[in-house]
Design an enzyme around this catalytic site. Structure first.
Site, PDB file in Angstrom:
ATOM      1  N   GLY A  25      13.444  15.385 -19.272  1.00  0.00           N
ATOM      2  CA  GLY A  25      13.085  15.340 -17.894  1.00  0.00           C
ATOM      3  C   GLY A  25      13.905  16.234 -17.320  1.00  0.00           C
ATOM      4  O   GLY A  25      13.723  17.339 -17.310  1.00  0.00           O
ATOM      5  N   ILE A  66      12.584   5.529 -20.505  1.00  0.00           N
ATOM      6  CA  ILE A  66      12.559   4.724 -19.305  1.00  0.00           C
ATOM      7  C   ILE A  66      12.130   5.919 -18.103  1.00  0.00           C
ATOM      8  O   ILE A  66      12.387   6.835 -18.113  1.00  0.00           O
ATOM      9  CB  ILE A  66      13.726   3.993 -18.784  1.00  0.00           C
ATOM     10  CG1 ILE A  66      14.894   5.208 -18.919  1.00  0.00           C
ATOM     11  CG2 ILE A  66      14.191   2.998 -19.806  1.00  0.00           C
ATOM     12  CD1 ILE A  66      16.484   4.629 -18.478  1.00  0.00           C
ATOM     13  N   ASN A  67      11.567   5.169 -16.840  1.00  0.00           N
ATOM     14  CA  ASN A  67      11.450   6.082 -15.592  1.00  0.00           C
ATOM     15  C   ASN A  67      12.911   6.061 -14.909  1.00  0.00           C
ATOM     16  O   ASN A  67      14.056   5.495 -15.774  1.00  0.00           O
ATOM     17  CB  ASN A  67      10.315   5.350 -14.843  1.00  0.00           C
ATOM     18  CG  ASN A  67       9.966   6.232 -13.777  1.00  0.00           C
ATOM     19  OD1 ASN A  67      10.663   7.241 -13.253  1.00  0.00           O
ATOM     20  ND2 ASN A  67       8.654   6.442 -13.463  1.00  0.00           N
ATOM     21  N   GLY A  71      19.200  11.996 -15.622  1.00  0.00           N
ATOM     22  CA  GLY A  71      20.203  13.062 -16.082  1.00  0.00           C
ATOM     23  C   GLY A  71      20.927  12.459 -17.401  1.00  0.00           C
ATOM     24  O   GLY A  71      20.681  11.271 -17.573  1.00  0.00           O
ATOM     25  N   CYS A  99       7.227   4.344 -10.557  1.00  0.00           N
ATOM     26  CA  CYS A  99       7.899   5.214  -9.768  1.00  0.00           C
ATOM     27  C   CYS A  99       8.429   4.635  -8.517  1.00  0.00           C
ATOM     28  O   CYS A  99       8.021   3.695  -7.760  1.00  0.00           O
ATOM     29  CB  CYS A  99       6.636   6.103  -8.958  1.00  0.00           C
ATOM     30  SG  CYS A  99       7.276   7.405  -8.017  1.00  0.00           S
ATOM     31  N   GLY A 102      14.914   9.633 -21.013  1.00  0.00           N
ATOM     32  CA  GLY A 102      16.096   9.449 -20.228  1.00  0.00           C
ATOM     33  C   GLY A 102      17.174  10.188 -20.767  1.00  0.00           C
ATOM     34  O   GLY A 102      17.998   9.866 -21.839  1.00  0.00           O
ATOM     35  N   ASN A 158      16.444  11.841  -7.090  1.00  0.00           N
ATOM     36  CA  ASN A 158      15.383  12.642  -6.588  1.00  0.00           C
ATOM     37  C   ASN A 158      14.253  11.507  -5.724  1.00  0.00           C
ATOM     38  O   ASN A 158      14.238  10.283  -6.418  1.00  0.00           O
ATOM     39  CB  ASN A 158      14.291  13.063  -7.708  1.00  0.00           C
ATOM     40  CG  ASN A 158      13.371  12.349  -8.245  1.00  0.00           C
ATOM     41  OD1 ASN A 158      12.049  12.320  -7.527  1.00  0.00           O
ATOM     42  ND2 ASN A 158      13.490  12.035  -9.402  1.00  0.00           N
ATOM     43  N   ASN A 186      -0.514  11.920 -16.473  1.00  0.00           N
ATOM     44  CA  ASN A 186       0.593  10.770 -15.899  1.00  0.00           C
ATOM     45  C   ASN A 186      -0.012  10.436 -14.632  1.00  0.00           C
ATOM     46  O   ASN A 186      -0.557  11.119 -13.544  1.00  0.00           O
ATOM     47  CB  ASN A 186       2.119  11.330 -15.563  1.00  0.00           C
ATOM     48  CG  ASN A 186       2.976  10.417 -14.778  1.00  0.00           C
ATOM     49  OD1 ASN A 186       2.717  10.051 -13.743  1.00  0.00           O
ATOM     50  ND2 ASN A 186       3.814   9.939 -15.750  1.00  0.00           N
TER      51      ASN A 186
END
Lengths: 251, 315
Positions: free
Chosen positions: B278, B204-205, B230, B143, B256, B81, B112
């Protein structure tokens, strides 16, 4: 489970070039208006496939979809009896109250933008609205639903880009001479833009249904955002249908 | 998915509560920022008060439209994304979004916060710091979808520390730094944040990924590179949570690829005190609901009486 349902495939057959019609049986209680869509989980694919509802009744619904990639190819190979995990009743849908009994609505569809207009035509005509349908395709092998719209009693105008059926050209070529009180449009972005411009020149109000690559389909990810005159909107949740006065194509 | 009605058995006997510092959560499941909006719209699917908390959509000082479309591309076992932190800005979030959330969610949520300068972070964090129903300030220095900020702060220990320090200095609420996996050594960043006063870490991001359409040879999302998440990233997240747990002494929220109760348990064994879910929310609005219903069943199956007992027990 509100909005998440199992739909069983009753039939799934080709009706035009790369175009399939699928009948699904299951709970349609969450579908409130034509122009809403469902989001289908496919085995082996991470994201769902958003497909607009063509028509529905208490027992189930019809969708018409085009094979454009691996996911829709798999969909076209699914057989009768297969059970799909589906989010249903998504998006806002068309506003039937925008046109009154005795008035005329023109329904303008391009390619797989045509299907949701069928359910709309049926319900508008039940309300006593006179319906003109302008259905645009690239070429005649991709054509579908001319007969279905005619059988409803709609005045049908076909356009093809290559002239192999109906008027040679685009939907706007057929619309120029038509008179109507309100328009409903669903199709690819260049078509929406052209129809929006033409109708603005004609001084007509209407509604346009947008298509976009979606992440979730229910408003969570902001993957399909669009700037409108009333702020940033999500095509999947705030749309896919927007009033003509609300959208801007920067033209 | 498991049978939804099956979770009643034993659920009263199993203690799913966890602590993030002094804050006790009924269960460890928190929808991750950017996958749940500002929460209230999910209440049309189920009672969201069953969630441990909610990590709100990433918020910046000024409104942001985000990146051009397309912003999403599907991958095997995940997606990339490039939303680009679309949000209405902190003022509108506080005036319009949070009141709607309050009307349906009665627990503290997690703000956030993103920024393009240390000043931005401090400004936005200070706004949320005033709100009684914000439990944690989650500072997003990871990000991957914005230029000149975001992840740049999370890729250098000294810069990460300076953001953390500045926010800590001006805010009273617990500060959790959300870390990027797109670094050589995440423990160096984690330790720098701890030394700078962080109360906890979130990791994690998304990982930087890219997809190219084989039919056209063109990049699928508008920015080219974008954040990959994912189930495919879960092993990386588990490994990083495991490593960071060894390196620091502050709570970790593990994120994650979590999709099931087993994934939650795995992440907690690695060292997470709570988890964020997420991408799964984007595939199924009931993802968190299903996980929370399944957790007590799995705890019973594995003989876990108190979920908090397993935190870090894989070490």
């Amino acid at each position: 489970m509100h909005k998440k349902v199992k739909y069983r495939i009753l039939y799934n057959s080709q009706i035009a070039d790369r175009t399939y019609r699928m009948r699904l049986s299951g709970d349609t209680g969450d579908i409130k208006a034509p122009g809403q869509f469902i989001n289908i989980a496919l085995p082996g694919f991470y994201l769902r496939r958003p497909i607009s509802v063509c028509d529905w009744d208490q027992e189930g619904l019809d969708i018409i979809y085009k094979v454009v990639g691996d996911g829709t190819r798999l969909m076209s190979e699914l057989s009768e009896g297969f059970e799909l995990d589906v989010l249903t009743g998504l998006g806002n849908g068309f506003d039937l109250s925008a046109v009154k009994k005795g008035e005329t609505a023109v329904l303008v569809g391009g390619g797989v933008g045509v299907p949701p207009l069928y359910g709309l035509a049926k319900r508008l005509m039940a309300e006593g609205v006179s319906v003109k349908a302008v259905l645009g395709f690239n070429e005649s092998p991709q054509m579908f639903f001319e007969k279905e719209f005619s059988e409803l009693g709609a005045e049908v105008h076909i356009t093809t880009v290559d002239g192999s059926a109906g008027i040679k050209g685009f939907v706007t070529d057929a619309m120029k001479e038509l008179s109507f009180d309100h328009y409903y449009c669903c199709g690819p972005m260049p078509m929406l833009r052209a129809v929006h411009r033409l109708c603005r020149e004609k001084g007509a109000e209407g509604e346009l249904s947008f298509e976009a690559r979606m992440g979730c389909g229910f408003g969570a990810c902001m993957g399909c955002s669009m700037e409108t005159l009333s702020g940033t909107k999500r095509i999947c949740k705030d749309g896919p249908v927007f009033k003509s006065g609300e959208v801007s194509f920067d033209d | 998915m498991t049978e939804r009605s099956g979770a009643k058995k034993g659920s009263g006997l199993r203690d799913m509560s966890v602590c993030l510092g002094d804050w006790r959560l009924d269960d460890p499941v928190i929808p991750a920022s950017g996958t749940f909006g500002f929460g209230y719209e999910f209440s049309e699917y189920y009672d969201i008060n069953m969630l441990g908390s909610i990590a709100l959509k990433g918020t910046t000082r000024e409104p942001r439209y985000g990146n051009p479309l397309p912003r999403i591309a599907e991958c095997r076992e995940g997606l990339i994304n490039a939303i680009g932190l679309q949000n209405p800005g902190v003022k509108k979030v506080m005036e319009e979004e949070l009141p709607k959330l309050r009307s349906v969610f009665h627990k503290p949520s997690i703000a956030n916060i993103s920024g393009f300068s240390i000043d931005d972070y401090v400004y936005t964090a200070s706004c949320f710091d005033e709100l009684p129903d914000i439990g944690i300030l989650e500072i997003n220095i990871s990000c991957p979808n914005v230029h000149g900020g975001g992840m740049a702060f999370g890729q250098d220990p000294a810069q990460a520390a300076s953001v953390c320090e500045a926010v800590k200095r001006s805010c009273k609420k617990p500060v959790y730094m959300k870390l990027s996996p797109n670094v050589t050594d995440i423990t160096a960043i984690a330790s720098a944040c701890e030394a700078a006063g962080a109360d906890g870490l979130v990791l994690i991001n998304t990982l930087l990924g890219m997809r190219i359409d084989p039919r056209t040879g063109k990049k699928v999302v508008s920015t080219g590179a974008a954040g990959f998440s994912g189930p495919a990233v879960k092993p990386i997240a588990v490994r990083m949570v495991y490593q960071v747990y060894e390196a620091v002494n502050i709570p970790i929220i593990g994120v994650g690829g979590i999709e099931t109760a087993d994934d939650v348990i795995e992440m907690m064994y690695a060292g997470a005190s709570a988890v964020e879910v997420g991408a799964a929310n984007l595939v199924d609005p009931y993802a968190c609901y299903d996980i929370i219903r399944e957790l007590p069943l799995k705890m019973e199956e594995y003989g876990i009486d108190r979920l908090s007992d397993i935190i870090g027990k894989a070490h």
